[in-house]
Design a protein around this motif. Structure first.
Motif, PDB file in Angstrom:
ATOM      1  N   PHE A   5       0.833  -1.207   0.000  1.00 52.12           N
ATOM      2  CA  PHE A   5       0.000   0.000   0.000  1.00 52.12           C
ATOM      3  C   PHE A   5       0.870   1.261   0.000  1.00 52.12           C
ATOM      4  O   PHE A   5       0.603   2.209  -0.733  1.00 52.12           O
ATOM      5  CB  PHE A   5      -0.932   0.015   1.213  1.00 52.12           C
ATOM      6  CG  PHE A   5      -1.732   1.286   1.350  1.00 52.12           C
ATOM      7  CD1 PHE A   5      -2.881   1.470   0.604  1.00 52.12           C
ATOM      8  CD2 PHE A   5      -1.322   2.294   2.208  1.00 52.12           C
ATOM      9  CE1 PHE A   5      -3.622   2.643   0.715  1.00 52.12           C
ATOM     10  CE2 PHE A   5      -2.053   3.471   2.328  1.00 52.12           C
ATOM     11  CZ  PHE A   5      -3.204   3.633   1.576  1.00 52.12           C
ATOM     12  N   ALA A   6       1.912   1.268   0.797  1.00 55.58           N
ATOM     13  CA  ALA A   6       2.754   2.459   0.950  1.00 55.58           C
ATOM     14  C   ALA A   6       3.379   2.902  -0.369  1.00 55.58           C
ATOM     15  O   ALA A   6       3.535   4.091  -0.616  1.00 55.58           O
ATOM     16  CB  ALA A   6       3.841   2.206   1.993  1.00 55.58           C
ATOM     17  N   THR A   7       3.699   1.959  -1.231  1.00 54.09           N
ATOM     18  CA  THR A   7       4.384   2.306  -2.479  1.00 54.09           C
ATOM     19  C   THR A   7       3.481   2.261  -3.703  1.00 54.09           C
ATOM     20  O   THR A   7       3.878   2.714  -4.769  1.00 54.09           O
ATOM     21  CB  THR A   7       5.589   1.369  -2.710  1.00 54.09           C
ATOM     22  OG1 THR A   7       5.129   0.016  -2.764  1.00 54.09           O
ATOM     23  CG2 THR A   7       6.623   1.530  -1.602  1.00 54.09           C
ATOM     24  N   ALA A   8       2.280   1.728  -3.561  1.00 55.97           N
ATOM     25  CA  ALA A   8       1.351   1.636  -4.697  1.00 55.97           C
ATOM     26  C   ALA A   8       0.724   2.991  -4.996  1.00 55.97           C
ATOM     27  O   ALA A   8       0.576   3.829  -4.119  1.00 55.97           O
ATOM     28  CB  ALA A   8       0.250   0.621  -4.385  1.00 55.97           C
ATOM     29  N   TRP A  31     -13.251   7.752   9.250  1.00 52.33           N
ATOM     30  CA  TRP A  31     -12.668   7.057   8.109  1.00 52.33           C
ATOM     31  C   TRP A  31     -12.653   7.930   6.857  1.00 52.33           C
ATOM     32  O   TRP A  31     -13.520   8.766   6.664  1.00 52.33           O
ATOM     33  CB  TRP A  31     -13.486   5.793   7.786  1.00 52.33           C
ATOM     34  CG  TRP A  31     -13.363   4.745   8.838  1.00 52.33           C
ATOM     35  CD1 TRP A  31     -14.079   4.645   9.991  1.00 52.33           C
ATOM     36  CD2 TRP A  31     -12.457   3.664   8.834  1.00 52.33           C
ATOM     37  NE1 TRP A  31     -13.677   3.554  10.699  1.00 52.33           N
ATOM     38  CE2 TRP A  31     -12.682   2.929  10.019  1.00 52.33           C
ATOM     39  CE3 TRP A  31     -11.468   3.224   7.955  1.00 52.33           C
ATOM     40  CZ2 TRP A  31     -11.948   1.788  10.343  1.00 52.33           C
ATOM     41  CZ3 TRP A  31     -10.747   2.083   8.273  1.00 52.33           C
ATOM     42  CH2 TRP A  31     -10.987   1.378   9.455  1.00 52.33           C
ATOM     43  N   THR A  32     -11.676   7.662   6.017  1.00 53.54           N
ATOM     44  CA  THR A  32     -11.653   8.175   4.660  1.00 53.54           C
ATOM     45  C   THR A  32     -11.463   6.970   3.745  1.00 53.54           C
ATOM     46  O   THR A  32     -11.075   5.889   4.215  1.00 53.54           O
ATOM     47  CB  THR A  32     -10.550   9.236   4.457  1.00 53.54           C
ATOM     48  OG1 THR A  32     -10.714   9.842   3.178  1.00 53.54           O
ATOM     49  CG2 THR A  32      -9.155   8.645   4.585  1.00 53.54           C
ATOM     50  N   VAL A  33     -11.775   7.114   2.481  1.00 51.69           N
ATOM     51  CA  VAL A  33     -11.640   5.989   1.557  1.00 51.69           C
ATOM     52  C   VAL A  33     -10.637   6.329   0.466  1.00 51.69           C
ATOM     53  O   VAL A  33     -10.434   7.485   0.113  1.00 51.69           O
ATOM     54  CB  VAL A  33     -12.998   5.594   0.928  1.00 51.69           C
ATOM     55  CG1 VAL A  33     -13.920   5.031   1.990  1.00 51.69           C
ATOM     56  CG2 VAL A  33     -13.643   6.757   0.214  1.00 51.69           C
ATOM     57  N   VAL A  34     -10.007   5.278  -0.053  1.00 51.04           N
ATOM     58  CA  VAL A  34      -9.026   5.376  -1.120  1.00 51.04           C
ATOM     59  C   VAL A  34      -9.187   4.140  -1.999  1.00 51.04           C
ATOM     60  O   VAL A  34      -9.704   3.107  -1.539  1.00 51.04           O
ATOM     61  CB  VAL A  34      -7.600   5.527  -0.519  1.00 51.04           C
ATOM     62  CG1 VAL A  34      -7.162   4.284   0.211  1.00 51.04           C
ATOM     63  CG2 VAL A  34      -6.597   5.958  -1.555  1.00 51.04           C
ATOM     64  N   PHE A  35      -8.771   4.229  -3.249  1.00 53.40           N
ATOM     65  CA  PHE A  35      -9.060   3.161  -4.209  1.00 53.40           C
ATOM     66  C   PHE A  35      -7.810   2.749  -4.978  1.00 53.40           C
ATOM     67  O   PHE A  35      -6.936   3.575  -5.239  1.00 53.40           O
ATOM     68  CB  PHE A  35     -10.161   3.626  -5.173  1.00 53.40           C
ATOM     69  CG  PHE A  35     -11.418   3.985  -4.435  1.00 53.40           C
ATOM     70  CD1 PHE A  35     -12.375   3.032  -4.188  1.00 53.40           C
ATOM     71  CD2 PHE A  35     -11.606   5.264  -3.933  1.00 53.40           C
ATOM     72  CE1 PHE A  35     -13.513   3.348  -3.457  1.00 53.40           C
ATOM     73  CE2 PHE A  35     -12.732   5.596  -3.205  1.00 53.40           C
ATOM     74  CZ  PHE A  35     -13.694   4.629  -2.971  1.00 53.40           C
ATOM     75  N   SER A  36      -7.754   1.486  -5.344  1.00 53.11           N
ATOM     76  CA  SER A  36      -6.598   0.950  -6.064  1.00 53.11           C
ATOM     77  C   SER A  36      -6.663   1.204  -7.563  1.00 53.11           C
ATOM     78  O   SER A  36      -5.695   0.941  -8.266  1.00 53.11           O
ATOM     79  CB  SER A  36      -6.445  -0.552  -5.793  1.00 53.11           C
ATOM     80  OG  SER A  36      -7.598  -1.251  -6.240  1.00 53.11           O
ATOM     81  N   SER A  37      -7.788   1.715  -8.056  1.00 51.38           N
ATOM     82  CA  SER A  37      -7.902   2.037  -9.482  1.00 51.38           C
ATOM     83  C   SER A  37      -8.960   3.123  -9.676  1.00 51.38           C
ATOM     84  O   SER A  37      -9.839   3.311  -8.831  1.00 51.38           O
ATOM     85  CB  SER A  37      -8.282   0.799 -10.305  1.00 51.38           C
ATOM     86  OG  SER A  37      -9.622   0.428 -10.039  1.00 51.38           O
ATOM     87  N   SER A  52      -4.241  11.245  -7.555  1.00 47.95           N
ATOM     88  CA  SER A  52      -3.496   9.992  -7.431  1.00 47.95           C
ATOM     89  C   SER A  52      -2.143  10.288  -6.801  1.00 47.95           C
ATOM     90  O   SER A  52      -1.540  11.329  -7.052  1.00 47.95           O
ATOM     91  CB  SER A  52      -3.331   9.306  -8.790  1.00 47.95           C
ATOM     92  OG  SER A  52      -2.529  10.079  -9.648  1.00 47.95           O
ATOM     93  N   THR A  53      -1.704   9.387  -5.962  1.00 51.79           N
ATOM     94  CA  THR A  53      -0.438   9.515  -5.250  1.00 51.79           C
ATOM     95  C   THR A  53      -0.085   8.152  -4.687  1.00 51.79           C
ATOM     96  O   THR A  53      -0.865   7.207  -4.820  1.00 51.79           O
ATOM     97  CB  THR A  53      -0.558  10.580  -4.132  1.00 51.79           C
ATOM     98  OG1 THR A  53       0.727  10.798  -3.553  1.00 51.79           O
ATOM     99  CG2 THR A  53      -1.550  10.176  -3.068  1.00 51.79           C
ATOM    100  N   THR A  54       1.046   8.029  -4.050  1.00 51.52           N
ATOM    101  CA  THR A  54       1.355   6.757  -3.394  1.00 51.52           C
ATOM    102  C   THR A  54       0.534   6.653  -2.115  1.00 51.52           C
ATOM    103  O   THR A  54       0.094   7.667  -1.560  1.00 51.52           O
ATOM    104  CB  THR A  54       2.854   6.655  -3.028  1.00 51.52           C
ATOM    105  OG1 THR A  54       3.158   7.663  -2.060  1.00 51.52           O
ATOM    106  CG2 THR A  54       3.750   6.775  -4.254  1.00 51.52           C
ATOM    107  N   GLY A  55       0.337   5.432  -1.654  1.00 50.44           N
ATOM    108  CA  GLY A  55      -0.379   5.226  -0.401  1.00 50.44           C
ATOM    109  C   GLY A  55       0.291   5.957   0.751  1.00 50.44           C
ATOM    110  O   GLY A  55      -0.371   6.543   1.610  1.00 50.44           O
TER     111      GLY A  55
END
Length: 100
Positions: A5-8, A31-37, A52-55
């Protein structure tokens, strides 16, 4: 998973003003939300501006006391507690160990 997650590259909804969308869930915390795509973000929020940024960099934007949920609508959703609990507590939780 936290190292991945940290580097994605992750994606989040960009609000019109400089802000991070945080939801108060009572006893379940903030909570906040984040997405992989971008596709997963669009399925969750519809058409919207995004960032978009790294985790790791995303978590720098998250205030203390707020956790992040990666891909909240998916079976593989993953909570990131780094702004809520000390790192050693999170590591013990994922290892299934209690505090001694």
């Amino acid at each position: 998973m936290i190292d991945v997650f940290a580097t994605a590259t992750v994606f989040a909804r960009r609000l019109r003003r400089t802000a991070l969308l945080v939801t108060e869930l009572g006893d379940r915390g903030r909570w906040t939300v984040v997405f992989s795509s971008l596709e997963r973000l669009a399925m969750h929020a519809g058409e919207c501006d995004s960032l978009s940024t790294t985790g790791d960099d995303f978590m720098e934007l998250v205030p203390e006391g707020v956790a992040a949920m990666l891909d909240p609508d998916d079976e593989h959703r993953f909570p990131v507690f780094s702004k809520v609990l000390p790192v050693d507590s999170v590591a013990r939780m994922w290892a299934g160990k209690s505090r001694d």
